[in-house]
Design an enzyme around this catalytic site. Structure first.
Site, PDB file in Angstrom:
ATOM      1  N   GLU A 190      -7.243   0.444  -4.481  1.00  0.00           N
ATOM      2  CA  GLU A 190      -7.240   0.350  -3.013  1.00  0.00           C
ATOM      3  C   GLU A 190      -8.568  -0.172  -2.447  1.00  0.00           C
ATOM      4  O   GLU A 190      -8.555  -1.051  -1.586  1.00  0.00           O
ATOM      5  CB  GLU A 190      -6.880   1.703  -2.405  1.00  0.00           C
ATOM      6  CG  GLU A 190      -5.411   2.021  -2.604  1.00  0.00           C
ATOM      7  CD  GLU A 190      -5.068   3.483  -2.415  1.00  0.00           C
ATOM      8  OE1 GLU A 190      -5.944   4.262  -2.008  1.00  0.00           O
ATOM      9  OE2 GLU A 190      -3.909   3.852  -2.684  1.00  0.00           O
ATOM     10  N   LYS A 217       2.660  10.993  -3.628  1.00  0.00           N
ATOM     11  CA  LYS A 217       1.527  10.313  -4.270  1.00  0.00           C
ATOM     12  C   LYS A 217       0.562  11.308  -4.916  1.00  0.00           C
ATOM     13  O   LYS A 217      -0.172  10.959  -5.831  1.00  0.00           O
ATOM     14  CB  LYS A 217       0.803   9.491  -3.200  1.00  0.00           C
ATOM     15  CG  LYS A 217      -0.273   8.586  -3.728  1.00  0.00           C
ATOM     16  CD  LYS A 217      -0.810   7.706  -2.621  1.00  0.00           C
ATOM     17  CE  LYS A 217      -1.909   6.799  -3.101  1.00  0.00           C
ATOM     18  NZ  LYS A 217      -2.370   5.907  -2.038  1.00  0.00           N
ATOM     19  N   ASP A 225     -12.983   5.497   1.679  1.00  0.00           N
ATOM     20  CA  ASP A 225     -11.545   5.576   1.937  1.00  0.00           C
ATOM     21  C   ASP A 225     -11.082   7.027   1.960  1.00  0.00           C
ATOM     22  O   ASP A 225     -10.919   7.658   0.918  1.00  0.00           O
ATOM     23  CB  ASP A 225     -10.804   4.787   0.836  1.00  0.00           C
ATOM     24  CG  ASP A 225      -9.288   4.839   1.006  1.00  0.00           C
ATOM     25  OD1 ASP A 225      -8.800   5.537   1.900  1.00  0.00           O
ATOM     26  OD2 ASP A 225      -8.596   4.165   0.230  1.00  0.00           O
ATOM     27  N   ASP A 240       0.881  -1.172   0.000  1.00  0.00           N
ATOM     28  CA  ASP A 240       0.000   0.000   0.000  1.00  0.00           C
ATOM     29  C   ASP A 240       0.914   1.216   0.000  1.00  0.00           C
ATOM     30  O   ASP A 240       1.473   1.587   1.033  1.00  0.00           O
ATOM     31  CB  ASP A 240      -0.882  -0.056   1.260  1.00  0.00           C
ATOM     32  CG  ASP A 240      -1.696   1.218   1.452  1.00  0.00           C
ATOM     33  OD1 ASP A 240      -1.682   2.087   0.561  1.00  0.00           O
ATOM     34  OD2 ASP A 240      -2.342   1.342   2.517  1.00  0.00           O
TER      35      ASP A 240
END
Ligand code: AMP
Length: 537
Positions: free
Chosen positions: A174, A73, A196, A11
């Site tokens: 994800e 990211k 999320d 992750d």
């Protein structure tokens, strides 16, 4: 004896990176050398020019903010002159520069690094940690990405994995990984919504779980909404409170700002557990040779007021995603919370209000994505493998001469899939080539969407069949049928070609809307064009 895993699930988070592996069918997160389960996704250059990764890099963020890269990211796979990157520039303390092909890159110790390079440093560290802990070389990996990542961002993550020496077997979304961690081998028949809210991105997906078949029914999100935005609200509040009291503006002092950032995030996290905190930073400034301390009380109620619109935005996105596929809120069997920011009490309260039931307990919001990625990796190639049926999160299509976007693959279409059509005539007739400029995004105007690349074929190919092939990882391949020999055409370039830039500039100069409807929309279009062409909005 436990079997030694050969594949890990990663992750690669905005804030932290986790790596997990499956041993004896049980997925577990691998602890880092500092004994923690997470590795901060931070890369830095020390005063002695050593490259630092993880906790040690994060430790120097206060003293060396220019040479400490975090939040990569949010930048990876983005164009330097995109709005996202320009917005981030004012919040990040390091220098964001233009790299190869017009991509965003960062400057570290005077050298330019691409974002895949920066992420590869984190992944290399993760590889070492996993190999040391698991006791052998690890070549293969499954890496998770936000469902809302476009083709460029997915490619960039794959490249980072490759640079780190991994054979990236799969990129997995994800939320799909989180659902796997919850439902793998449990024989469920449920509709599950994954909410999320991580450090930098918000994703929501609805999945149908039928045994080990995980089908994404609908997905959506915002790559620009996450914990960092909550932190920024607290930071602004603290700065303003301090300015009112002391008449000192700390916003131009990088070191003070970094301390305030850290303290604001810590205060936000503490307010999840307790109703009142005080942001305290001794000796934040000096006045007339005397230290000035910062002391700003903050309550959970105040935090809620500062951030409730961000939380509301997540539920608007939930609504959009559900409406898109005509899914009733009441038909959701379970809500899974993922991402550190989802721990906020206000989020949990609103989940209860919105869905009429509390979020599912027992799914670890930080670990489940890595665990799911590891489970998927472990199951690849096995007879009882997991079946993932994913959906496209943003339409893909090409540019029309009017600057409009012709969708080829609609949002929420099941993937993998192939969409075929006939090659249209060239944008500029008479040339030796047809160039098809491919974009991805929700807007009907190409300038608001993400440029993926250009396909160039000889002019004689007009009318021939062209396939847009989306593979199971949601990566695009374009194939043009040649007589008897289908030819794969790689997207020629990821940089905007001059012909496209010129065409957009011309459109702007003319400002002659094609029809009445466009006239109404022209304001938005032209400001977007300006943004696209040089950011002189
Ligand atoms: P992730 O990207 O999932 O690691 O999420 C990290 C984000 O979650 C950061 O913005 C953290 O500040 C935030 N976070 C972590 N723990 C908590 C908590 N207990 N309450 C509120 N936010 C949190």
């Amino acid at each position: 004896m436990a079997d030694t895993p050969r594949i890990v699930g990663i992750d690669l988070g905005t804030t932290n990176t986790l790596v997990a592996s499956v041993r004896n069918r049980v997925p577990k997160v691998v602890p880092t050398d500092r004994g923690s389960l997470v590795l901060p996704s931070v890369v830095a250059l020390s005063a002695k020019n050593d490259l630092l990764v993880g906790g040690v890099a994060k430790d120097q963020v206060v003293t060396n903010p220019k040479n400490t890269i975090y939040g990569a990211k949010r930048l990876i796979g983005r164009k330097y002159d995109s709005k996202v990157v320009r917005d981030l520039k004012s919040y990040f303390t390091y220098d964001i520069v233009e790299g190869a092909d017009g991509d965003a890159a960062v400057s570290l110790g005077g050298r330019t690094y691409s974002l895949p390079e920066i992420s590869s440093f984190v992944l290399t560290q993760v590889k070492t940690i996993a190999e040391q802990f698991l006791g052998g070389p690890i070549q293969d990996a499954v890496i998770s990405v936000p469902a809302y990542y476009n083709d460029n961002q997915r490619h960039a993550v794959k490249e980072a994995g490759k640079l780190a020496g991994f054979d990236v077997k799969r990129i997995v979304n994800e939320p799909t990984a989180a659902a796997l961690a919850y439902g793998f081998n449990r024989g469920l028949d449920q509709k599950v919504l994954v909410y999320d809210l991580g450090g930098g991105t918000f994703d929501v997906s609805v999945l149908q779980l039928t045994g080990n078949v995980f089908e994404v029914l609908a997905t959506g999100g915002d790559t620009f909404l996450g914990g960092i935005d909550f932190d920024n609200r607290v930071i602004d509040y603290v700065l303003e409170a301090f300015r009112k009291e002391s008449k000192i503006d700390l916003s131009q002092s990088p070191i003070a700002m970094q301390r305030i950032k850290n303290a604001s995030e810590a205060a936000k996290i503490d307010l999840t557990l307790i109703p009142n905190v005080v942001v305290e930073l001794p000796y934040i400034e000096e006045r007339k040779g005397k230290p000035v301390d910062l002391r700003v009380p903050l309550s959970r109620e105040q935090l809620n007021q500062l951030t409730h619109d961000l939380v509301d935005r997540t539920f608007h996105i939930c609504d959009e995603v559900l409406n898109d596929r005509g899914i009733q809120r009441s038909s959701i069997d379970e809500v899974l919370l993922v991402g550190g920011q989802s721990r906020m009490p206000l989020v949990q309260q609103k989940i209860q209000q919105f869905f009429g039931k509390p979020a599912r307990k027992g799914v670890h919001p930080d670990e489940c994505v890595a665990l799911g990625a590891a489970l998927l990796g472990d199951s690849l190639g096995q007879i009882d493998a997991v079946t993932l049926i994913d959906a496209l999160s943003m339409p893909i299509g090409y540019a029309l001469p009017t600057g409009r976007f012709r969708k080829v693959i609609e949002k929420n279409q099941r993937i993998p899939l192939v969409k075929s059509f006939r090659l249209p005539p060239p944008l500029q007739p008479g040339g030796p080539f047809i160039e098809l400029d491919i974009f991805q995004g929700d807007s009907e105007f190409i300038v608001d969407n993400e440029y993926l690349g250009t396909v160039r074929v000889p002019a004689g190919a007009v009318g021939r069949r062209i396939d847009f092939r989306l593979d199971e990882e949601c990566l695009l391949k374009v194939v043009v049928a040649d007589v008897g020999d289908p030819r794969e055409v790689t997207l020629a370039t990821r940089d905007t070609p001059d012909t496209l830039k010129r065409a957009l500039a011309e459109m702007m100069a003319k400002k002659t809307p094609i029809d009445a409807r466009e006239a109404a929309e022209a304001g938005g279009l032209f400001s977007s064009l300006k943004r696209f062409l040089g950011g002189k909005d």
